[in-house]
Motif scaffolding. Sequence first.
Motif, PDB file in Angstrom:
ATOM      1  N   SER A   1      25.469  42.272 -11.567  1.00 24.96           N
ATOM      2  CA  SER A   1      26.491  41.388 -12.127  1.00 24.96           C
ATOM      3  C   SER A   1      26.138  39.933 -11.838  1.00 24.96           C
ATOM      4  CB  SER A   1      27.855  41.722 -11.518  1.00 24.96           C
ATOM      5  OG  SER A   1      28.848  40.838 -11.999  1.00 24.96           O
ATOM      6  N   PHE A   2      26.124  39.122 -12.892  1.00 20.86           N
ATOM      7  CA  PHE A   2      25.870  37.689 -12.753  1.00 20.86           C
ATOM      8  C   PHE A   2      27.212  36.974 -12.611  1.00 20.86           C
ATOM      9  CE2 PHE A   2      22.082  39.318 -14.613  1.00 20.86           C
ATOM     10  CZ  PHE A   2      21.045  38.468 -14.240  1.00 20.86           C
ATOM     11  N   GLY A   3      27.390  36.240 -11.537  1.00 23.92           N
ATOM     12  CA  GLY A   3      28.626  35.507 -11.304  1.00 23.92           C
ATOM     13  C   GLY A   3      28.630  34.199 -12.069  1.00 23.92           C
ATOM     14  N   ALA A   4      29.199  34.220 -13.274  1.00 24.54           N
ATOM     15  CA  ALA A   4      29.103  33.070 -14.173  1.00 24.54           C
ATOM     16  C   ALA A   4      29.707  31.808 -13.566  1.00 24.54           C
ATOM     17  CB  ALA A   4      29.780  33.388 -15.501  1.00 24.54           C
ATOM     18  N   ASP A   5      30.810  31.958 -12.825  1.00 24.31           N
ATOM     19  CA  ASP A   5      31.477  30.768 -12.291  1.00 24.31           C
ATOM     20  C   ASP A   5      30.646  30.104 -11.199  1.00 24.31           C
ATOM     21  OD1 ASP A   5      34.254  30.730 -13.630  1.00 24.31           O
ATOM     22  OD2 ASP A   5      33.966  32.816 -13.050  1.00 24.31           O
ATOM     23  N   ARG A   6      30.025  30.898 -10.355  1.00 25.71           N
ATOM     24  CA  ARG A   6      29.167  30.317  -9.320  1.00 25.71           C
ATOM     25  C   ARG A   6      27.879  29.748  -9.918  1.00 25.71           C
ATOM     26  NH1 ARG A   6      29.668  33.896  -3.744  1.00 25.71           N
ATOM     27  NH2 ARG A   6      31.888  33.470  -3.397  1.00 25.71           N
ATOM     28  N   ILE A   7      27.344  30.422 -10.929  1.00 22.87           N
ATOM     29  CA  ILE A   7      26.173  29.882 -11.620  1.00 22.87           C
ATOM     30  C   ILE A   7      26.525  28.530 -12.239  1.00 22.87           C
ATOM     31  CG2 ILE A   7      24.610  30.221 -13.570  1.00 22.87           C
ATOM     32  CD1 ILE A   7      24.800  33.250 -12.999  1.00 22.87           C
ATOM     33  N   TYR A   8      27.738  28.446 -12.801  1.00 25.85           N
ATOM     34  CA  TYR A   8      28.204  27.174 -13.374  1.00 25.85           C
ATOM     35  C   TYR A   8      28.228  26.084 -12.299  1.00 25.85           C
ATOM     36  CZ  TYR A   8      31.211  23.742 -15.670  1.00 25.85           C
ATOM     37  OH  TYR A   8      31.702  22.576 -16.198  1.00 25.85           O
ATOM     38  N   ASP A   9      28.780  26.411 -11.134  1.00 24.90           N
ATOM     39  CA  ASP A   9      28.872  25.419 -10.055  1.00 24.90           C
ATOM     40  C   ASP A   9      27.487  24.944  -9.624  1.00 24.90           C
ATOM     41  OD1 ASP A   9      31.609  25.600 -10.116  1.00 24.90           O
ATOM     42  OD2 ASP A   9      31.767  26.931  -8.377  1.00 24.90           O
ATOM     43  N   VAL A  10      26.517  25.862  -9.605  1.00 26.34           N
ATOM     44  CA  VAL A  10      25.153  25.490  -9.214  1.00 26.34           C
ATOM     45  C   VAL A  10      24.539  24.560 -10.259  1.00 26.34           C
ATOM     46  CG1 VAL A  10      22.812  26.349  -8.810  1.00 26.34           C
ATOM     47  CG2 VAL A  10      24.766  27.573  -7.847  1.00 26.34           C
ATOM     48  N   LEU A  11      24.646  24.933 -11.545  1.00 24.71           N
ATOM     49  CA  LEU A  11      24.077  24.095 -12.600  1.00 24.71           C
ATOM     50  C   LEU A  11      24.737  22.718 -12.639  1.00 24.71           C
ATOM     51  CD1 LEU A  11      23.747  26.685 -15.514  1.00 24.71           C
ATOM     52  CD2 LEU A  11      21.879  25.544 -14.331  1.00 24.71           C
ATOM     53  N   LYS A  12      26.052  22.683 -12.429  1.00 21.35           N
ATOM     54  CA  LYS A  12      26.770  21.404 -12.435  1.00 21.35           C
ATOM     55  C   LYS A  12      26.359  20.566 -11.235  1.00 21.35           C
ATOM     56  CE  LYS A  12      29.889  19.206 -14.907  1.00 21.35           C
ATOM     57  NZ  LYS A  12      29.645  18.925 -16.335  1.00 21.35           N
ATOM     58  N   GLY A  13      26.273  21.218 -10.073  1.00 24.04           N
ATOM     59  CA  GLY A  13      25.906  20.483  -8.866  1.00 24.04           C
ATOM     60  C   GLY A  13      24.499  19.924  -8.921  1.00 24.04           C
ATOM     61  N   LEU A  14      23.599  20.656  -9.565  1.00 30.60           N
ATOM     62  CA  LEU A  14      22.208  20.203  -9.660  1.00 30.60           C
ATOM     63  C   LEU A  14      21.957  19.351 -10.905  1.00 30.60           C
ATOM     64  CD1 LEU A  14      20.377  23.519  -8.631  1.00 30.60           C
ATOM     65  CD2 LEU A  14      20.733  21.477  -7.215  1.00 30.60           C
ATOM     66  N   GLY A  15      22.976  19.175 -11.745  1.00 28.64           N
ATOM     67  CA  GLY A  15      22.824  18.359 -12.950  1.00 28.64           C
ATOM     68  C   GLY A  15      21.843  18.950 -13.947  1.00 28.64           C
ATOM     69  N   LYS A  16      21.879  20.271 -14.141  1.00 27.56           N
ATOM     70  CA  LYS A  16      20.872  20.936 -14.965  1.00 27.56           C
ATOM     71  C   LYS A  16      21.393  21.453 -16.302  1.00 27.56           C
ATOM     72  CE  LYS A  16      17.430  21.980 -11.500  1.00 27.56           C
ATOM     73  NZ  LYS A  16      16.480  22.979 -10.960  1.00 27.56           N
ATOM     74  N   PHE A  17      22.597  21.075 -16.678  1.00 28.48           N
ATOM     75  CA  PHE A  17      23.047  21.417 -18.021  1.00 28.48           C
ATOM     76  C   PHE A  17      22.368  20.494 -19.032  1.00 28.48           C
ATOM     77  CE2 PHE A  17      26.859  23.373 -15.987  1.00 28.48           C
ATOM     78  CZ  PHE A  17      26.777  24.603 -16.622  1.00 28.48           C
ATOM     79  N   PRO A  18      21.902  21.010 -20.177  1.00 26.03           N
ATOM     80  CA  PRO A  18      21.315  20.144 -21.205  1.00 26.03           C
ATOM     81  C   PRO A  18      22.316  19.091 -21.673  1.00 26.03           C
ATOM     82  CG  PRO A  18      20.835  22.455 -21.662  1.00 26.03           C
ATOM     83  CD  PRO A  18      21.832  22.437 -20.544  1.00 26.03           C
ATOM     84  N   ALA A  19      21.842  17.883 -21.839  1.00 24.02           N
ATOM     85  CA  ALA A  19      22.728  16.782 -22.248  1.00 24.02           C
ATOM     86  C   ALA A  19      23.338  17.023 -23.613  1.00 24.02           C
ATOM     87  CB  ALA A  19      21.948  15.466 -22.238  1.00 24.02           C
ATOM     88  N   SER A  20      22.648  17.758 -24.479  1.00 24.82           N
ATOM     89  CA  SER A  20      23.109  17.968 -25.855  1.00 24.82           C
ATOM     90  C   SER A  20      24.340  18.854 -25.951  1.00 24.82           C
ATOM     91  CB  SER A  20      21.987  18.587 -26.687  1.00 24.82           C
ATOM     92  OG  SER A  20      21.584  19.830 -26.135  1.00 24.82           O
ATOM     93  N   LEU A  21      24.753  19.474 -24.827  1.00 26.75           N
ATOM     94  CA  LEU A  21      25.913  20.358 -24.870  1.00 26.75           C
ATOM     95  C   LEU A  21      27.220  19.589 -25.033  1.00 26.75           C
ATOM     96  CD1 LEU A  21      25.091  22.887 -22.002  1.00 26.75           C
ATOM     97  CD2 LEU A  21      24.829  23.222 -24.465  1.00 26.75           C
ATOM     98  N   GLY A  22      27.192  18.276 -24.834  1.00 29.28           N
ATOM     99  CA  GLY A  22      28.430  17.500 -24.824  1.00 29.28           C
ATOM    100  C   GLY A  22      29.114  17.384 -26.164  1.00 29.28           C
ATOM    101  N   SER A  23      28.382  17.569 -27.242  1.00 28.72           N
ATOM    102  CA  SER A  23      28.980  17.364 -28.560  1.00 28.72           C
ATOM    103  C   SER A  23      28.833  18.601 -29.419  1.00 28.72           C
ATOM    104  CB  SER A  23      28.304  16.181 -29.271  1.00 28.72           C
ATOM    105  OG  SER A  23      28.747  16.091 -30.604  1.00 28.72           O
ATOM    106  N   ALA A  24      29.931  18.927 -30.115  1.00 24.89           N
ATOM    107  CA  ALA A  24      29.864  20.026 -31.067  1.00 24.89           C
ATOM    108  C   ALA A  24      29.271  19.565 -32.392  1.00 24.89           C
ATOM    109  CB  ALA A  24      31.259  20.595 -31.303  1.00 24.89           C
ATOM    110  N   SER A  25      29.348  18.252 -32.672  1.00 27.08           N
ATOM    111  CA  SER A  25      28.898  17.710 -33.957  1.00 27.08           C
ATOM    112  C   SER A  25      27.644  16.869 -33.783  1.00 27.08           C
ATOM    113  CB  SER A  25      29.991  16.847 -34.591  1.00 27.08           C
ATOM    114  OG  SER A  25      31.155  17.611 -34.817  1.00 27.08           O
ATOM    115  N   ARG A  26      26.784  16.885 -34.820  1.00 23.12           N
ATOM    116  CA  ARG A  26      25.571  16.062 -34.808  1.00 23.12           C
ATOM    117  C   ARG A  26      25.787  14.742 -35.535  1.00 23.12           C
ATOM    118  NH1 ARG A  26      21.830  16.580 -31.358  1.00 23.12           N
ATOM    119  NH2 ARG A  26      20.167  16.005 -32.784  1.00 23.12           N
ATOM    120  N   LEU A  27      26.701  14.720 -36.520  1.00 26.62           N
ATOM    121  CA  LEU A  27      26.845  13.542 -37.371  1.00 26.62           C
ATOM    122  C   LEU A  27      28.315  13.271 -37.645  1.00 26.62           C
ATOM    123  CD1 LEU A  27      25.793  11.384 -39.442  1.00 26.62           C
ATOM    124  CD2 LEU A  27      25.718  13.253 -41.124  1.00 26.62           C
ATOM    125  N   LEU A  28      28.681  11.999 -37.540  1.00 27.84           N
ATOM    126  CA  LEU A  28      30.012  11.562 -37.956  1.00 27.84           C
ATOM    127  C   LEU A  28      29.864  10.639 -39.157  1.00 27.84           C
ATOM    128  CD1 LEU A  28      33.109  11.260 -37.492  1.00 27.84           C
ATOM    129  CD2 LEU A  28      32.570   9.223 -36.110  1.00 27.84           C
TER     130      LEU A  28
END
Length: 451
Positions: free
Chosen positions: A333-360
């Motif tokens: 079992s992968f603990g998604a919430d703890r994995i999230y905390d690790v990725l957030k703490g290490l700053g390893k989420f891709p920057a492109s995840l911040g937006s659902a849209s590419r163009l306005l």
Amino acid sequence: MAQKPSIPKGTRDFSQQQTAERNYIFDTIKSVFRTYGYAQIETPAMENLSTLMGKYGEEGDKLLFRILNSGDAFADVDFNKPLTGQVCEKGLRYDLTVPFARYVVQHQSEISFPFKRFQIQPVWRADRPQKGRYREFYQCDVDVIGSHSQMNELELVQIVDKVFKLLDINVLLKINNRKVLSGLAEICGAPDKVVDITVAIDKLDKIGLDAVKEEMIGKGLSPEAVALLEPVLTMQGSASEKIAGMRSLMASSQIGLKGLDELEELFGLIEAAGVECPVEIDLSLARGLNYYTGAIFEVKATDWEIGSICGGGRYDNLTGIFGLPDMSGVGISFGADRIYDVLKGLGKFPASLGSASRLLFANMGVNEVKYILPLAAALRSKGIAVEIYPDSSKLKKQFDYADHKGIPFLSITGGNEIESNTVNIKNLSSGEQKSFDITAVDAIADFLRAE
């Protein structure tokens, strides 16, 4: 007086940004599961209490959330009898493994064995909320049932290796075998104390060796038996060295030797498969759940201080409780919430995840909106997420909207563009701006896909 909004302790709301980041974890894990032939199922949030009780040990049973039979559950209660059975017949699921075992038995006529499934759903535990520990959290389980082969254990190790490589998290995978722990109980002269021993050992990282020793003595183990266990819990060396060191100690325990044979076979497979993440035998690893019978796994992030982020093991007869005996399975079992905390703490989420849209598309008026509507539809048909600002507001407000949402491209289309049958698109990060013929949908899509 207005009610102050709140949510129960140990639960959380997730913003658009957080949801995108969590989906990044889920999608990554799912993609790896599928490459090994696992398919997804889901089970209800609630199970019959009889399904859950007695599967997680005494401490686990205390953490089950019980559900009242109805809103007026106490109307016909006899308070001279135990209340739980009268008012609570169901409970929120504690994990995904026991519901999986129930599912396998209930649907056995529809299943081809070995049955490989994964499941990503929330679970609930009536625990005290603290950092990295929640009352509601997601698990990402992968299991195979109907096979005794240790190739299945190897696949789980390979899945762990691949998932955390893709997520860019450095991990240490620890492995032990519950048969080895049963063997230790035998050589200590306390085979009936194996559950007490494993529950105590499982707390080693949290409370330390001295406290674990005290707990085992408190459970009825003799000081001599505890003294025999101590060097095992602190044993160092490679996997082969630990196995060799344990063989002489386990000479009188058939089940203990069987566990060592399984560990030796598994580590041989791991070496042959070229698994890259570090893997070690940890003889103090116990995993507190009672249903484990063979290999047990635990994964820890090496660059971020947090509890285990992944764990599991082999269970030989979990389905027997529901009427289908001798059906061996193994899962992790992968603990998604703890994995999230690790990725957030290490700053390893891709920057492109911040937006659902590419163009306005900026809204410059009714005629301009009508002009860009066909282009917006064409881009969406190619999988490009685009928005048209709904109101003809000041440009600064529309710029601020794109900036706040992290939308990387902006198009300002006015009368000149309509006359020339063109559209202007600007990369807000680099400042690059291009003009396209409004019919050049493929070229526009390629520009928007570029980072």
